[in-house]
Design a protein around this motif. Structure first.
Motif, PDB file in Angstrom:
ATOM      1  N   THR A 105    -122.988  19.350  88.468  1.00  0.00           N
ATOM      2  CA  THR A 105    -124.147  20.217  88.715  1.00  0.00           C
ATOM      3  C   THR A 105    -123.748  21.681  88.693  1.00  0.00           C
ATOM      4  OG1 THR A 105    -123.814  19.976  91.093  1.00  0.00           O
ATOM      5  CG2 THR A 105    -125.370  18.469  90.039  1.00  0.00           C
ATOM      6  N   SER A 106    -122.471  21.948  88.692  1.00  0.00           N
ATOM      7  CA  SER A 106    -121.984  23.336  88.660  1.00  0.00           C
ATOM      8  C   SER A 106    -121.540  23.756  87.265  1.00  0.00           C
ATOM      9  CB  SER A 106    -120.809  23.490  89.637  1.00  0.00           C
ATOM     10  OG  SER A 106    -121.173  23.127  90.948  1.00  0.00           O
ATOM     11  N   TYR A 107    -122.059  23.130  86.257  1.00  0.00           N
ATOM     12  CA  TYR A 107    -121.562  23.354  84.900  1.00  0.00           C
ATOM     13  C   TYR A 107    -121.709  24.791  84.426  1.00  0.00           C
ATOM     14  CZ  TYR A 107    -126.410  23.021  83.222  1.00  0.00           C
ATOM     15  OH  TYR A 107    -127.747  23.206  83.012  1.00  0.00           O
ATOM     16  N   ARG A 108    -122.601  25.553  85.041  1.00  0.00           N
ATOM     17  CA  ARG A 108    -122.770  26.948  84.622  1.00  0.00           C
ATOM     18  C   ARG A 108    -121.714  27.877  85.216  1.00  0.00           C
ATOM     19  NH1 ARG A 108    -127.787  28.150  82.385  1.00  0.00           N
ATOM     20  NH2 ARG A 108    -129.213  26.381  82.340  1.00  0.00           N
ATOM     21  N   SER A 109    -120.956  27.368  86.150  1.00  0.00           N
ATOM     22  CA  SER A 109    -119.957  28.188  86.828  1.00  0.00           C
ATOM     23  C   SER A 109    -118.610  28.070  86.143  1.00  0.00           C
ATOM     24  CB  SER A 109    -119.825  27.753  88.284  1.00  0.00           C
ATOM     25  OG  SER A 109    -118.725  28.400  88.898  1.00  0.00           O
ATOM     26  N   ASN A 110    -117.970  29.216  85.884  1.00  0.00           N
ATOM     27  CA  ASN A 110    -116.672  29.146  85.214  1.00  0.00           C
ATOM     28  C   ASN A 110    -115.602  28.535  86.115  1.00  0.00           C
ATOM     29  OD1 ASN A 110    -116.054  31.281  86.931  1.00  0.00           O
ATOM     30  ND2 ASN A 110    -116.266  32.820  85.335  1.00  0.00           N
ATOM     31  N   THR A 111    -115.868  28.469  87.408  1.00  0.00           N
ATOM     32  CA  THR A 111    -114.884  27.854  88.307  1.00  0.00           C
ATOM     33  C   THR A 111    -114.864  26.337  88.185  1.00  0.00           C
ATOM     34  OG1 THR A 111    -116.465  27.776  90.124  1.00  0.00           O
ATOM     35  CG2 THR A 111    -115.108  29.755  89.953  1.00  0.00           C
ATOM     36  N   ASP A 112    -115.811  25.790  87.449  1.00  0.00           N
ATOM     37  CA  ASP A 112    -115.881  24.335  87.277  1.00  0.00           C
ATOM     38  C   ASP A 112    -114.915  23.840  86.206  1.00  0.00           C
ATOM     39  OD1 ASP A 112    -118.289  21.800  86.503  1.00  0.00           O
ATOM     40  OD2 ASP A 112    -117.276  22.114  88.418  1.00  0.00           O
ATOM     41  N   TYR A 113    -114.250  24.754  85.521  1.00  0.00           N
ATOM     42  CA  TYR A 113    -113.397  24.402  84.404  1.00  0.00           C
ATOM     43  C   TYR A 113    -111.960  24.816  84.703  1.00  0.00           C
ATOM     44  CZ  TYR A 113    -117.941  23.961  82.325  1.00  0.00           C
ATOM     45  OH  TYR A 113    -119.240  23.592  82.092  1.00  0.00           O
ATOM     46  N   GLY A 114    -111.051  23.917  84.410  1.00  0.00           N
ATOM     47  CA  GLY A 114    -109.653  24.190  84.728  1.00  0.00           C
ATOM     48  C   GLY A 114    -108.829  24.684  83.565  1.00  0.00           C
ATOM     49  N   TYR A 115    -109.398  24.589  82.379  1.00  0.00           N
ATOM     50  CA  TYR A 115    -108.624  24.928  81.194  1.00  0.00           C
ATOM     51  C   TYR A 115    -109.430  25.847  80.292  1.00  0.00           C
ATOM     52  CZ  TYR A 115    -106.252  20.886  83.041  1.00  0.00           C
ATOM     53  OH  TYR A 115    -105.619  20.003  83.882  1.00  0.00           O
ATOM     54  N   TRP A 116    -108.755  26.899  79.826  1.00  0.00           N
ATOM     55  CA  TRP A 116    -109.427  27.934  79.045  1.00  0.00           C
ATOM     56  C   TRP A 116    -108.586  28.310  77.834  1.00  0.00           C
ATOM     57  CZ3 TRP A 116    -114.226  29.866  80.311  1.00  0.00           C
ATOM     58  CH2 TRP A 116    -114.718  29.507  81.570  1.00  0.00           C
ATOM     59  N   GLY A 117    -109.277  28.680  76.749  1.00  0.00           N
ATOM     60  CA  GLY A 117    -108.597  29.227  75.605  1.00  0.00           C
ATOM     61  C   GLY A 117    -108.404  30.719  75.775  1.00  0.00           C
ATOM     62  N   GLN A 118    -107.818  31.334  74.773  1.00  0.00           N
ATOM     63  CA  GLN A 118    -107.515  32.765  74.849  1.00  0.00           C
ATOM     64  C   GLN A 118    -108.705  33.625  74.446  1.00  0.00           C
ATOM     65  OE1 GLN A 118    -106.762  30.849  72.319  1.00  0.00           O
ATOM     66  NE2 GLN A 118    -107.430  32.030  70.535  1.00  0.00           N
ATOM     67  N   GLY A 119    -109.716  33.001  73.872  1.00  0.00           N
ATOM     68  CA  GLY A 119    -110.920  33.729  73.484  1.00  0.00           C
ATOM     69  C   GLY A 119    -110.895  34.174  72.032  1.00  0.00           C
ATOM     70  N   THR A 120    -112.075  34.298  71.471  1.00  0.00           N
ATOM     71  CA  THR A 120    -112.226  34.795  70.104  1.00  0.00           C
ATOM     72  C   THR A 120    -113.394  35.778  70.076  1.00  0.00           C
ATOM     73  OG1 THR A 120    -112.460  34.154  67.769  1.00  0.00           O
ATOM     74  CG2 THR A 120    -113.735  32.871  69.372  1.00  0.00           C
ATOM     75  N   GLN A 121    -113.192  36.909  69.421  1.00  0.00           N
ATOM     76  CA  GLN A 121    -114.181  37.980  69.423  1.00  0.00           C
ATOM     77  C   GLN A 121    -115.289  37.690  68.416  1.00  0.00           C
ATOM     78  OE1 GLN A 121    -114.310  41.020  71.315  1.00  0.00           O
ATOM     79  NE2 GLN A 121    -116.347  41.138  70.398  1.00  0.00           N
ATOM     80  N   VAL A 122    -116.512  37.839  68.882  1.00  0.00           N
ATOM     81  CA  VAL A 122    -117.688  37.784  68.019  1.00  0.00           C
ATOM     82  C   VAL A 122    -118.405  39.118  68.132  1.00  0.00           C
ATOM     83  CG1 VAL A 122    -119.945  36.728  67.645  1.00  0.00           C
ATOM     84  CG2 VAL A 122    -117.962  35.293  68.185  1.00  0.00           C
ATOM     85  N   THR A 123    -118.597  39.767  67.006  1.00  0.00           N
ATOM     86  CA  THR A 123    -119.272  41.062  66.983  1.00  0.00           C
ATOM     87  C   THR A 123    -120.454  40.979  66.040  1.00  0.00           C
ATOM     88  OG1 THR A 123    -117.201  42.227  67.408  1.00  0.00           O
ATOM     89  CG2 THR A 123    -119.037  43.530  66.565  1.00  0.00           C
ATOM     90  N   VAL A 124    -121.631  41.299  66.552  1.00  0.00           N
ATOM     91  CA  VAL A 124    -122.855  41.260  65.762  1.00  0.00           C
ATOM     92  C   VAL A 124    -123.357  42.685  65.611  1.00  0.00           C
ATOM     93  CG1 VAL A 124    -125.155  40.270  65.524  1.00  0.00           C
ATOM     94  CG2 VAL A 124    -123.363  38.996  66.736  1.00  0.00           C
ATOM     95  N   SER A 125    -123.415  43.145  64.380  1.00  0.00           N
ATOM     96  CA  SER A 125    -123.867  44.511  64.123  1.00  0.00           C
ATOM     97  C   SER A 125    -125.363  44.533  63.856  1.00  0.00           C
ATOM     98  CB  SER A 125    -123.114  45.083  62.922  1.00  0.00           C
ATOM     99  OG  SER A 125    -123.394  44.340  61.760  1.00  0.00           O
ATOM    100  N   SER A 126    -125.975  45.622  64.233  1.00  0.00           N
ATOM    101  CA  SER A 126    -127.434  45.744  64.061  1.00  0.00           C
ATOM    102  C   SER A 126    -127.781  46.351  62.712  1.00  0.00           C
ATOM    103  CB  SER A 126    -128.009  46.597  65.182  1.00  0.00           C
ATOM    104  OG  SER A 126    -127.392  47.859  65.206  1.00  0.00           O
TER     105      SER A 126
END
Length: 126
Positions: A105-126
């Motif tokens: 029930t806490s799926y929206r909370s980042n504390t509910d997850y123990g493993y994370w990637g390093q991230g990937t940048q998404v940039t949307v230009s107008s």
């Protein structure tokens, strides 16, 4: 332990599409829930989408509902985020997250997850 690595980010014009991928390794034989979060500059990390181990259950943030689709291929230990009709406000670093166990029930909370990637940048230009 579960390791996750994202790929597929980049620069796209508003209205365009991108597909993010997340490859999982390590302890992936059990029930691993996987999802996507994002963090824009100066803002807190926020929930984007989540998918259950079997792929039958998916949940989305209201801001992306109808535009983003999460899916997974357990034969490849991968999860994907298809992003369509992108908007400048979708610009952020996107993170893949994993937890061992079913969706809670806490799926929206980042504390509910123990493993994370390093991230990937998404940039949307107008």
């Amino acid at each position: 332990q579960v390791q996750v690595v994202e790929s597929g980010g980049g620069l796209v014009q508003a209205g365009g599409s991108l597909r993010l991928s997340c490859a999982a390794s390590g302890r992936t034989s059990g029930s691993v829930t996987m999802g996507w979060f994002r963090q824009a500059t100066g803002k807190e990390r926020e929930f984007v989408a989540i998918i259950s181990w079997g792929g039958r259950s998916t949940y989305y943030a209201d801001s992306v509902k109808g535009r983003f689709t999460i899916s997974r291929d357990n034969t490849k230990n991968a999860v994907y985020l298809q992003m369509n009709s992108l908007k400048p406000e979708d610009t952020a670093v996107y993170y893949c997250a994993a937890r061992v166990g079913p969706i809670t029930t806490s799926y929206r909370s980042n504390t509910d997850y123990g493993y994370w990637g390093q991230g990937t940048q998404v940039t949307v230009s107008s």
